[in-house]
Design a protein around this motif. Structure first.
Motif, PDB file in Angstrom:
ATOM      1  N   GLU A 180       0.838  -1.214   0.000  1.00 21.82           N
ATOM      2  CA  GLU A 180       0.000   0.000   0.000  1.00 21.82           C
ATOM      3  C   GLU A 180       0.865   1.253   0.000  1.00 21.82           C
ATOM      4  OE1 GLU A 180      -3.321  -2.214   2.871  1.00 21.82           O
ATOM      5  OE2 GLU A 180      -1.871  -0.774   3.676  1.00 21.82           O
ATOM      6  N   LEU A 195     -13.989   3.757  -1.954  1.00 25.91           N
ATOM      7  CA  LEU A 195     -13.138   2.798  -2.663  1.00 25.91           C
ATOM      8  C   LEU A 195     -13.135   1.410  -2.029  1.00 25.91           C
ATOM      9  CD1 LEU A 195     -10.074   5.109  -3.407  1.00 25.91           C
ATOM     10  CD2 LEU A 195     -11.899   4.468  -4.978  1.00 25.91           C
ATOM     11  N   VAL A 205      -4.085   3.010  -0.719  1.00 28.26           N
ATOM     12  CA  VAL A 205      -3.195   3.620  -1.714  1.00 28.26           C
ATOM     13  C   VAL A 205      -3.603   5.072  -1.936  1.00 28.26           C
ATOM     14  CG1 VAL A 205      -2.609   3.636  -4.158  1.00 28.26           C
ATOM     15  CG2 VAL A 205      -2.544   1.499  -2.883  1.00 28.26           C
ATOM     16  N   ALA A 206      -4.918   5.304  -2.029  1.00 25.00           N
ATOM     17  CA  ALA A 206      -5.400   6.658  -2.275  1.00 25.00           C
ATOM     18  C   ALA A 206      -5.028   7.575  -1.119  1.00 25.00           C
ATOM     19  CB  ALA A 206      -6.911   6.645  -2.492  1.00 25.00           C
ATOM     20  N   LYS A 261      -7.171  -0.293  -2.581  1.00 26.34           N
ATOM     21  CA  LYS A 261      -7.346   0.998  -3.244  1.00 26.34           C
ATOM     22  C   LYS A 261      -7.471   2.170  -2.271  1.00 26.34           C
ATOM     23  CE  LYS A 261     -10.841  -0.034  -6.015  1.00 26.34           C
ATOM     24  NZ  LYS A 261     -11.185  -1.436  -6.231  1.00 26.34           N
ATOM     25  N   SER A 262      -8.255   1.983  -1.225  1.00 25.90           N
ATOM     26  CA  SER A 262      -8.485   3.114  -0.325  1.00 25.90           C
ATOM     27  C   SER A 262      -7.204   3.507   0.417  1.00 25.90           C
ATOM     28  CB  SER A 262      -9.600   2.803   0.665  1.00 25.90           C
ATOM     29  OG  SER A 262      -9.251   1.683   1.449  1.00 25.90           O
TER      30      SER A 262
END
Ligand SMILES: Nc1ncnc2c1ncn2[C@@H]1O[C@H](COP(=O)(O)OP(=O)(O)O)[C@@H](O)[C@H]1O
Ligand SMILES: [Mg+2]
Lengths: 270, 301
Positions: free
Chosen positions: B106, B158, B166-167, B163-164
C-alpha cells in the motif's frame, strides 16, 4: 557593402520594473555588424549591453524598432546563433561530453554522432581527458572552455558573447582570448562580444561600439585596424593600439563618469 | 590566504574546515585534526547508545516495579516478546510477514502514485503561469484541510481493500511533492533555460533535460518526507477499516488493550521507514552525482 549580418534599427527596449514602473534600457539604438566581423560592444555597467544581446538572439523582443539577422527580422530564437553567457550557463547535471553534445542533439543529430563531434570540440578547446567530468569538478576557466565548445560546435553564423571572460584571472583570460581568436579565425561567424574592458575590446575586435550610460544608445563606432593574427598579450603595447585606446577612451570616459555619478546618487538615496 | 594561517589557532574554525576542500598546509596538523574528528564522532555514538540504554532501561525498571502500569504503557521486554511471538507463531491476522507485505505494498504504490502525480502536476503548473494562477487558490484550500481525514472518505468510496489505502497514502504524498516540484521548477536558473533554447531545445527537451533535472534537488528532498507520509497514509487507511496490514495489527492490539502489541507495531513501522529512507538516500546520491556536495555527509535530525 553586402547586407549586414546583424542590424538593429531604431531599437528601444523597455522593461516593467517589479514596482510597476517602466524602465527604458535601450533608446533608439542603431547598430550594424558585417558578415564575418568581430564587433566588441563596450559601455558602463547597466547601460544595456546584455539587453542588446538578448534582442539580437531573439530571447527578448524589442519594444520598438526592428532587429534583423542575416536579412530576416528576428521573431524568436535565431537559428544558427551561439551565445556564451556571462555567468555559468553550462548544465551542471551533464558531463562535459553531454554539455558539448547538447546543441547538435537538440538540432536533430543522433546522440552517437553528436558525442563524436563533441569529442573533437572538447579536444579543440584543450579539454581532452575531461569528457566525463561534471562542471563543478572543473575550474572557472575550464567551464568557460566547455561553454565555448558548446556554442561553437553548432557552427553558429552569429556568435554572441556576454562578458565571457570577466570572471577569470588575468592570465587565464589572456589565454582564453587568444584561443577564442584562433577558433574564430577558422570560422566565418560574425561576433558581438560584450565587455566593459576597453583593452579586451580593442585587442579582439575589428570594430568597437561604445554604448552610452543607460538608456543605452550608440555613442560611436571605431575601426580597429590592427593586423591579424594578433597576440592579445603583446598587442597592448603597440603604438597603434595605444592610439586607438586613447581615442575611444575619451568618449567612453564621459559615459562611465555619468554612470558612476548616478550610482553614487542612487546609493545615497537608498 | 590569510584564512589558512589563522585556522589552526582557532578550534571552532578547525572543525568547520572538515566541510571545506582539503587545503591542509601541514600534514601532521591535518592528521591530528582528523583524529580529533574521529574521536568526537565516537563520543557521539557512545552517547547515543547511552541515551537508548537509560531510556529503555528506566522504562523496563519503572514498569517492572509497577511504578507505572505496564498494562497502559507497555514494557520493553514485553514488546520484544510480542515481536517474537508474532514472528514465530504468527499474528491474529495471519503470518507477520504478510501484514508487513500488505502495508509495504500500500505504502509503495501510494508513494509512487503520489510522487509521479505530484511531479507531473508540479512541473505542469510550474511551466504554465495561467494554469498556476487559476489553480493556486484551490490547491491552497485543499492543502489546508487535514488530509488524513480523506482516508475515511476513501474507505467509503473505494472499499476496504488496497485501493483506499493507496489513495490515502498517495494524497498525502502528492501535496508535498507537488509543492516542491512546483517551487523547483520556478527556481530554475533563467540563464540555463536561455542557453538550452539557443542551443535548439524544444519544449519537451527543455522540460526533460533542463527543468526536471534542475528541480530534482527539490523533488528528492520532498521524497524523504514523503515516504514517511505514505506510511502514515497506509496505516491510517488501515485504521479506517482493513483485514490485514501493520495498521490493522495495531488496531486489533488496541482493541485487546495490548499496549505491547501497539508498540511492537510501531517498531515495525519505524523499521520500514528507516529502510526506505536509506533506499531513497542511495537513490538520491545516484541521481544527483553532479552535485558538489553529495548528501548524507552532513548531520541530519
Ligand atoms: N528583465 C528585466 N526587467 C527589468 N529591468 C531589466 C531587465 N533586464 C535588464 N534590466 C535593466 O536594464 C538595464 C540594462 O541591463 P543590462 O542590459 O543587463 O546592462 P549591462 O549588461 O550593460 O550591464 C539595467 O538597469 C537593468 O536593471
Ligand atoms: Mg550585462
Amino acid at each position: 557593402m553586402s547586407e549586414p549580418a546583424i542590424e538593429l534599427r531604431n531599437v528601444t527596449k523597455r522593461f516593467l520594473t517589479p514596482s510597476g514602473g517602466i524602465y527604458t534600457a535601450l533608446r533608439d539604438l542603431d547598430m550594424q555588424v558585417a558578415p564575418g566581423e568581430f564587433n566588441a560592444v563596450v559601455g558602463p555597467t547597466g547601460c544595456g549591453k546584455s539587453t542588446t544581446l538578448a534582442l539580437i538572439s531573439g530571447l527578448e523582443p524589442p519594444s520598438e524598432g526592428q532587429v534583423r539577422v542575416n536579412g530576416r527580422p528576428v521573431t524568436g530564437i535565431v537559428p544558427n546563433s551561439g551565445f556564451v553567457f556571462q555567468s555559468d550557463a553550462v548544465f551542471p547535471w551533464k558531463t562535459v561530453l553531454d554539455n558539448v553534445a547538447a546543441g547538435p542533439r537538440y538540432r536533430g543529430t543522433s546522440t552517437r554522432e553528436a558525442r563524436k563531434q563533441a569529442r573533437e570540440w572538447i579536444a579543440r578547446v584543450g579539454l581532452a581527458g575531461f569528457e566525463d567530468r561534471y562542471p563543478h569538478q572543473l575550474s572557472g576557466g575550464m567551464r568557460k572552455r566547455v561553454a565555448l565548445a558548446q556554442s561553437l560546435i553548432t557552427e553558429p553564423r552569429i556568435l554572441l558573447m556576454d562578458e565571457p571572460f570577466s570572471a577569470l584571472d588575468v592570465q587565464t583570460r589572456t589565454l582564453m582570448e587568444n584561443e577564442l581568436l584562433g577558433l574564430w579565425s577558422l570560422t566565418s561567424s560574425s561576433v558581438v562580444f560584450v565587455t566593459h574592458d576597453l583593452e579586451e575590446a580593442i585587442a579582439l575586435a575589428d570594430r568597437v561600439t561604445v554604448i552610452t550610460a543607460g538608456p543605452g544608445t550608440v555613442k560611436g563606432t571605431y575601426e580597429v585596424d590592427l593586423p591579424r593574427p594578433r597576440n592579445v598579450a603583446e598587442i597592448r603595447f603597440e603604438p597603434r593600439f595605444v592610439h586607438i585606446y586613447q581615442e575611444i577612451w575619451s568618449d567612453l570616459r564621459e559615459e562611465v563618469l555619468v554612470s558612476y555619478e548616478r550610482q553614487k546618487h542612487s546609493a545615497g538615496a537608498a | 590566504m590569510s584564512v589558512r594561517s589563522i585556522r589552526p589557532a582557532r578550534p571552532e574554525i578547525a572543525t568547520v574546515a572538515k566541510a571545506l576542500p582539503a587545503v591542509a598546509a601541514d600534514s601532521t596538523q591535518a592528521s591530528a585534526r582528523a583524529r580529533s574528528i574521529r574521536r568526537r564522532r565516537l563520543n557521539v555514538y557512545a552517547l547515543r547508545v547511552l541515551v537508548a540504554v537509560v531510556w529503555i532501561g528506566s522504562w523496563e525498571l519503572l514498569t517492572r516495579f509497577k511504578v507505572v502500569d505496564p498494562f497502559f504503557f507497555g514494557q520493553p521486554s514485553g514488546i520484544l516478546q510480542k515481536l517474537q511471538t508474532w514472528t514465530t507463531e504468527g499474528t491474529a491476522l495471519g503470518p507477520l510477514w504478510e501484514q508487513v507485505a500488505v502495508t509495504m505494498e500500500e505504502t509503495v504504490i501510494g508513494f509512487v502514485v503520489g510522487a509521479v502525480l505530484g511531479v507531473a502536476v508540479g512541473v505542469l503548473l510550474g511551466r504554465n503561469r495561467l494554469l498556476a494562477e487559476v489553480f493556486s487558490p484551490y490547491i491552497k484550500a485543499a492543502n489546508s484541510i487535514p488530509r488524513v481525514v480523506l482516508g475515511a472518505l476513501f474507505a467509503i468510496s473505494l472499499g476496504l481493500d488496497l485501493k483506499s489505502k493507496v489513495a490515502t497514502a498517495a494524497i498525502l504524498v502528492f501535496f508535498v511533492v507537488f509543492f516542491n516540484a512546483f517551487q523547483g521548477v520556478r527556481e530554475v536558473d533563467r540563464n540555463l533555460i536561455a542557453n538550452a533554447r539557443i542551443l535548439g531545445a524544444d519544449n519537451r527537451r527543455l522540460t526533460t533535460e533542463i527543468i526536471i533535472p534542475s528541480a530534482l534537488t527539490w523533488i528528492i528532498a520532498s521524497l524523504h518526507i514523503s515516504f514517511g507520509l505514505a506510511l502514515v497514509g497506509a496505516v491510517v487507511g488501515e485504521l479506517f477499516g482493513a483485514t490485514a496490514g501493520v495498521g490493522e495489527l495495531i488496531y486489533s492490539a488496541e482493541h485487546n488493550f495490548d499496549a505491547n502489541g501497539v508498540f511492537a507495531g510501531m517498531l515495525l513501522l519505524a523499521a520500514m521507514a528507516l529502510i526506505a529512507e536509506a533506499l531513497i538516500t542511495a537513490l538520491e546520491n545516484r541521481l544527483i552525482i553532479w552535485r558538489p556536495n553529495p548528501v548524507g555527509t552532513d548531520i541530519k535530525v
